[in-house]
Design an enzyme around this catalytic site. Structure first.
Site, mmCIF file in Angstrom:
data_model
loop_
_atom_site.group_PDB
_atom_site.id
_atom_site.type_symbol
_atom_site.label_atom_id
_atom_site.label_comp_id
_atom_site.label_asym_id
_atom_site.label_seq_id
_atom_site.Cartn_x
_atom_site.Cartn_y
_atom_site.Cartn_z
ATOM 1 N N GLU A 112 0.854 -1.198 0.000
ATOM 2 C CA GLU A 112 0.000 0.000 0.000
ATOM 3 C C GLU A 112 0.884 1.240 0.000
ATOM 4 O O GLU A 112 2.094 1.151 0.229
ATOM 5 C CB GLU A 112 -0.904 0.003 1.244
ATOM 6 C CG GLU A 112 -2.002 -1.039 1.170
ATOM 7 C CD GLU A 112 -2.948 -1.013 2.366
ATOM 8 O OE1 GLU A 112 -4.158 -1.094 2.171
ATOM 9 O OE2 GLU A 112 -2.468 -0.909 3.505
ATOM 10 N N HIS A 224 -9.247 10.212 5.515
ATOM 11 C CA HIS A 224 -9.096 9.323 4.359
ATOM 12 C C HIS A 224 -9.621 10.062 3.138
ATOM 13 O O HIS A 224 -10.700 10.641 3.179
ATOM 14 C CB HIS A 224 -9.856 8.015 4.575
ATOM 15 C CG HIS A 224 -9.388 6.942 3.648
ATOM 16 N ND1 HIS A 224 -9.709 6.931 2.312
ATOM 17 C CD2 HIS A 224 -8.592 5.868 3.850
ATOM 18 C CE1 HIS A 224 -9.124 5.886 1.737
ATOM 19 N NE2 HIS A 224 -8.445 5.229 2.649
ATOM 20 N N ARG A 267 -1.568 9.999 1.678
ATOM 21 C CA ARG A 267 -2.992 10.215 1.961
ATOM 22 C C ARG A 267 -3.369 11.674 2.203
ATOM 23 O O ARG A 267 -4.402 12.139 1.731
ATOM 24 C CB ARG A 267 -3.355 9.470 3.250
ATOM 25 C CG ARG A 267 -3.971 8.159 2.986
ATOM 26 C CD ARG A 267 -4.445 7.525 4.255
ATOM 27 N NE ARG A 267 -4.646 6.111 3.942
ATOM 28 C CZ ARG A 267 -4.892 5.168 4.823
ATOM 29 N NH1 ARG A 267 -4.965 5.479 6.095
ATOM 30 N NH2 ARG A 267 -5.065 3.929 4.459
ATOM 31 N N HIS A 323 -10.714 9.576 9.681
ATOM 32 C CA HIS A 323 -10.404 8.151 9.598
ATOM 33 C C HIS A 323 -9.687 7.628 10.831
ATOM 34 O O HIS A 323 -10.008 6.569 11.335
ATOM 35 C CB HIS A 323 -9.536 7.940 8.355
ATOM 36 C CG HIS A 323 -9.284 6.505 8.018
ATOM 37 N ND1 HIS A 323 -10.291 5.586 7.854
ATOM 38 C CD2 HIS A 323 -8.113 5.818 7.808
ATOM 39 C CE1 HIS A 323 -9.773 4.405 7.555
ATOM 40 N NE2 HIS A 323 -8.461 4.512 7.536
ATOM 41 N N ARG A 358 -0.061 8.480 9.946
ATOM 42 C CA ARG A 358 -0.005 7.027 10.113
ATOM 43 C C ARG A 358 0.243 6.334 8.778
ATOM 44 O O ARG A 358 -0.395 6.640 7.776
ATOM 45 C CB ARG A 358 -1.329 6.538 10.678
ATOM 46 C CG ARG A 358 -1.449 5.038 10.775
ATOM 47 C CD ARG A 358 -2.840 4.652 11.216
ATOM 48 N NE ARG A 358 -3.803 4.849 10.171
ATOM 49 C CZ ARG A 358 -4.497 3.865 9.581
ATOM 50 N NH1 ARG A 358 -4.306 2.626 9.952
ATOM 51 N NH2 ARG A 358 -5.378 4.125 8.647
HETATM 52 C C1 LIG Z 1 -13.167 1.613 7.432
HETATM 53 C C2 LIG Z 1 -11.847 1.444 8.138
HETATM 54 C C3 LIG Z 1 -10.815 0.745 7.526
HETATM 55 C C4 LIG Z 1 -9.596 0.548 8.202
HETATM 56 N N1 LIG Z 1 -8.634 -0.225 7.614
HETATM 57 C C5 LIG Z 1 -7.517 -0.511 8.321
HETATM 58 C C6 LIG Z 1 -6.556 -1.440 7.810
HETATM 59 O O1 LIG Z 1 -6.726 -2.016 6.736
HETATM 60 N N2 LIG Z 1 -5.439 -1.693 8.560
HETATM 61 C C7 LIG Z 1 -5.204 -1.094 9.764
HETATM 62 O O2 LIG Z 1 -4.171 -1.364 10.401
HETATM 63 N N3 LIG Z 1 -6.102 -0.214 10.266
HETATM 64 C C8 LIG Z 1 -7.254 0.074 9.597
HETATM 65 N N4 LIG Z 1 -8.159 0.938 10.129
HETATM 66 C C9 LIG Z 1 -7.912 1.505 11.464
HETATM 67 C C10 LIG Z 1 -8.122 0.434 12.538
HETATM 68 O O3 LIG Z 1 -9.224 -0.369 12.168
HETATM 69 C C11 LIG Z 1 -8.398 1.014 13.913
HETATM 70 O O4 LIG Z 1 -7.508 2.046 14.209
HETATM 71 C C12 LIG Z 1 -8.259 -0.068 14.983
HETATM 72 O O5 LIG Z 1 -9.100 -1.151 14.652
HETATM 73 C C13 LIG Z 1 -8.623 0.465 16.354
HETATM 74 O O6 LIG Z 1 -8.687 -0.616 17.240
HETATM 75 P P1 LIG Z 1 -9.067 -0.348 18.754
HETATM 76 O O7 LIG Z 1 -9.037 -1.665 19.445
HETATM 77 O O8 LIG Z 1 -8.252 0.750 19.288
HETATM 78 O O9 LIG Z 1 -10.585 0.218 18.683
HETATM 79 P P2 LIG Z 1 -11.920 -0.437 18.151
HETATM 80 O O10 LIG Z 1 -11.678 -1.596 17.293
HETATM 81 O O11 LIG Z 1 -12.744 0.661 17.582
HETATM 82 O O12 LIG Z 1 -12.640 -0.937 19.475
HETATM 83 C C14 LIG Z 1 -13.146 -0.008 20.416
HETATM 84 C C15 LIG Z 1 -13.980 -0.744 21.436
HETATM 85 O O13 LIG Z 1 -14.327 0.122 22.519
HETATM 86 C C16 LIG Z 1 -15.724 0.019 22.803
HETATM 87 N N5 LIG Z 1 -16.118 1.271 23.456
HETATM 88 C C17 LIG Z 1 -16.004 2.536 23.005
HETATM 89 N N6 LIG Z 1 -16.387 3.405 23.969
HETATM 90 C C18 LIG Z 1 -16.761 2.667 25.036
HETATM 91 C C19 LIG Z 1 -17.248 2.972 26.350
HETATM 92 N N7 LIG Z 1 -17.412 4.232 26.772
HETATM 93 N N8 LIG Z 1 -17.552 1.950 27.183
HETATM 94 C C20 LIG Z 1 -17.396 0.652 26.788
HETATM 95 N N9 LIG Z 1 -16.924 0.306 25.564
HETATM 96 C C21 LIG Z 1 -16.604 1.299 24.721
HETATM 97 C C22 LIG Z 1 -16.334 -0.271 21.439
HETATM 98 O O14 LIG Z 1 -17.621 -0.850 21.587
HETATM 99 C C23 LIG Z 1 -15.305 -1.263 20.894
HETATM 100 O O15 LIG Z 1 -15.539 -2.542 21.438
HETATM 101 C C24 LIG Z 1 -9.388 1.122 9.482
HETATM 102 C C25 LIG Z 1 -10.414 1.841 10.081
HETATM 103 C C26 LIG Z 1 -11.637 1.994 9.439
HETATM 104 C C27 LIG Z 1 -12.725 2.761 10.123
#
Ligand SMILES: Cc1cc2nc3c(=O)[nH]c(=O)nc-3n(C[C@H](O)[C@H](O)[C@H](O)COP(=O)(O)OP(=O)(O)OC[C@H]3O[C@@H](n4cnc5c(N)ncnc54)[C@H](O)[C@@H]3O)c2cc1C
Length: 485
Positions: A112, A224, A267, A323, A358
């Site tokens: 990418e 994005h 990006r 994003h 990023r």
């Molecule tokens: C469309 C899209 C495509 C992407 N593609 C990629 C990719 O190809 N590769 C890559 O590396 N990254 C990608 N990203 C970025 C990546 O997906 C995220 O940065 C990463 O998944 C974040 O993980 P996380 O565990 O921090 O949060 P999340 O996966 O968002 O999990 C957050 C959790 O916290 C919970 N939560 C939130 N607030 C509260 C609260 N107050 N109380 C209790 N629970 C709560 C939610 O319910 C969820 O369970 C993409 C993002 C998007 C939106």
């Protein structure tokens, strides 16, 4: 309820932390999500980067640092690349059994923008879903107690953090914890126009900031460039990688005027170009070069989301969308924040990996690496849970009708217009005044009420202010922070 380790969130960071911590400690997971598609992790498309078998780790390190405009923390990036690559194999592939696509020679590695090598593991264009499903399966097999559909409203504790006030299933209670890990994901709802799933309000960043934790680099918000202009979903970079081009309303390509790499420019440059074209017209992603017999198989997520008219014409209206937040709660190599017994991981945390921008496909890797580290460290060092003298307030008096929606509209309008892909000092100052006013209006209602919607609004406003303050202070254009005056 008492536990050694409380984890808030069940995306890649929270689930990894909980799985690892539960190997030696009592763990409670509080998560709003009830399905894999309710996390950013579940929506990730492109993949997970990891050091390619034939490459020197330094090449990957250099790519991450360069993408972050030289602002990243080199030690953190080394950890990401060296340890992250190992845990992708040991944890995601071996322990969880995630099935990344393979070709005759092993994993089918994609490349990418910003990567100097093919090093991205993927599962079609729905990598995040495969990862999220595997994580939740393993979490369910662990000894962690998982409270789905529950919301952490605020952190509790006077000196350091002793757990959180939680609501769910019509109940409100305090989870008293020896260590608390915040892994609440992204901030999309602060802008409204976003690729994130609904409910991404930066709760962890706001709760930590309100508890006095250090938060940094919040001006670095990645937009994005190619989200659907009306329906918001992401049209992956891989489409441009395979030949899709950007055109204006008259069908003219415009990216060559912005960067020698055209559609494959970094990006932030593509996002700025699309933003500018959209000021007076509409930018389109022209998919005709990639729409062929294999399109539905190669890009099933895009194919499912497009209308027949769009696949026939190949023209899809696009706009930049919020994003990813590069900054967040400042943490060390073990995910420890600046206040006692509080950890953060994933998009909530600022590990130093991303610097000012990023590199694609490194956030799943970061969430995994720091999630596991934070889980292990929290389990090994959790204090005896302290008793918290905090009866949840029972006051849930009426609010004016539409209160939350109206305030969200105001927040999102000002954030998009004044603190979006392009910023200037006057606009940021105006945004600050409006957000301070909003914060005052929301605070008086949030106090004493146990409404998750109201707390999400409060959190989104707090995060908005953190972004605006940091963007005002940083007068340089660097990485994904673009200041024109
Ligand atoms: C469309 C899209 C495509 C992407 N593609 C990629 C990719 O190809 N590769 C890559 O590396 N990254 C990608 N990203 C970025 C990546 O997906 C995220 O940065 C990463 O998944 C974040 O993980 P996380 O565990 O921090 O949060 P999340 O996966 O968002 O999990 C957050 C959790 O916290 C919970 N939560 C939130 N607030 C509260 C609260 N107050 N109380 C209790 N629970 C709560 C939610 O319910 C969820 O369970 C993409 C993002 C998007 C939106």
């Amino acid at each position: 309820m008492k536990t050694d380790v409380l984890v808030v969130g069940s995306g890649i960071a929270g689930a990894s932390a909980a799985i690892r911590a539960s190997e030696e400690s009592d763990v409670v997971v509080v998560t709003e999500a009830t399905r894999p598609d309710e996390t950013n992790t579940g929506w990730a498309q492109g993949g997970v980067a990891r050091r390619a078998p034939d490459e020197d780790a330094d090449a990957f390190v250099d790519d991450v640092i360069e993408a972050g405009a030289g602002e990243g923390d080199e030690d953190a990036v080394e950890t990401l690349v060296r340890e992250g690559s190992r845990v992708v194999d040991d944890f995601l592939v071996e322990e969880l059994g995630v099935e990344f696509d393979e070709n005759g020679d092993g994993f089918d590695l994609a490349r990418e923008g910003g990567h100097s090598n093919r090093r991205i593991l993927h599962h079609g264009d729905a990598t995040g879903r495969a990862v999220q499903v595997a994580l939740l399966r393993r979490l369910a097999e662990s000894d962690a107690r998982v409270l789905e559909g529950h919301t952490a409203l605020e952190l509790v504790g006077d000196e350091g953090v002793d757990g959180a006030l939680v609501v769910g299933d019509g109940d409100a209670f305090v989870v008293e914890a020896g260590a608390t890990v915040l892994a609440t994901g992204g901030i999309g709802d602060v802008y409204g126009r976003t690729t994130n799933p609904p409910g991404a309000t930066g709760d962890g960043v706001a709760m930590a900031a309100l508890a006095g934790a250090e938060v940094e680099d919040t001006e670095y918000v990645q937009f994005h460039p190619t989200a659907h202009a009306e329906r918001g979903f992401l049209l992956s970079e891989a489409l441009r990688g395979e030949g899709a081009v950007l055109v204006d309303g008259d069908g003219r390509r415009f990216m060559d005027a912005y960067h020698e790499d055209g559609e494959l420019a970094p990006r932030d440059i593509v996002a700025t170009a699309v933003h500018e074209v959209n000021r007076d017209g509409q930018a389109y992603l022209d998919l005709s070069p990639v729409i062929d017999d294999g399109f539905a198989d190669e890009f099933p997520t895009a194919y499912e989301n497009l209308t027949d008219e769009e696949t026939d014409s190949g023209l899809v209206p696009v706009a930049p969308s919020e994003h990813f937040l590069c900054g967040g709660v400042v943490v060390d190599e073990n995910g420890r924040s600046s206040i006692d017994r509080l950890y953060a991981a994933g998009e909530t945390a600022r590990t130093g990996v991303h610097g000012a921008n990023r590199l694609a496909s490194t956030s799943l890797l970061e969430g995994l690496t720091w999630g596991l580290r934070a889980g292990e460290h929290a389990a090994e060092n959790a204090a005896e849970p302290r008793s918290v003298d905090r009866e949840p307030d029972a006051f849930n008096g009426d609010m004016p009708e539409g209160f939350v929606d109206t305030k969200f509209d105001r927040l999102q309008k000002v954030m998009w217009e004044k603190a979006g892909p392009v910023r200037d000092e006057d606009g940021l100052r105006e945004a600050r005044v409006e957000l301070q006013r909003l914060r005052g209006e929301v605070k008086s209602y949030a106090r004493g009420r146990l409404s998750p919607e109201l707390h999400s609004l409060r959190n989104a406003v707090v995060v908005g202010l953190l972004i605006v303050e940091a963007a005002l202070e940083n007068e340089e254009t660097v990485g994904c922070h673009r200041r024109v005056a």
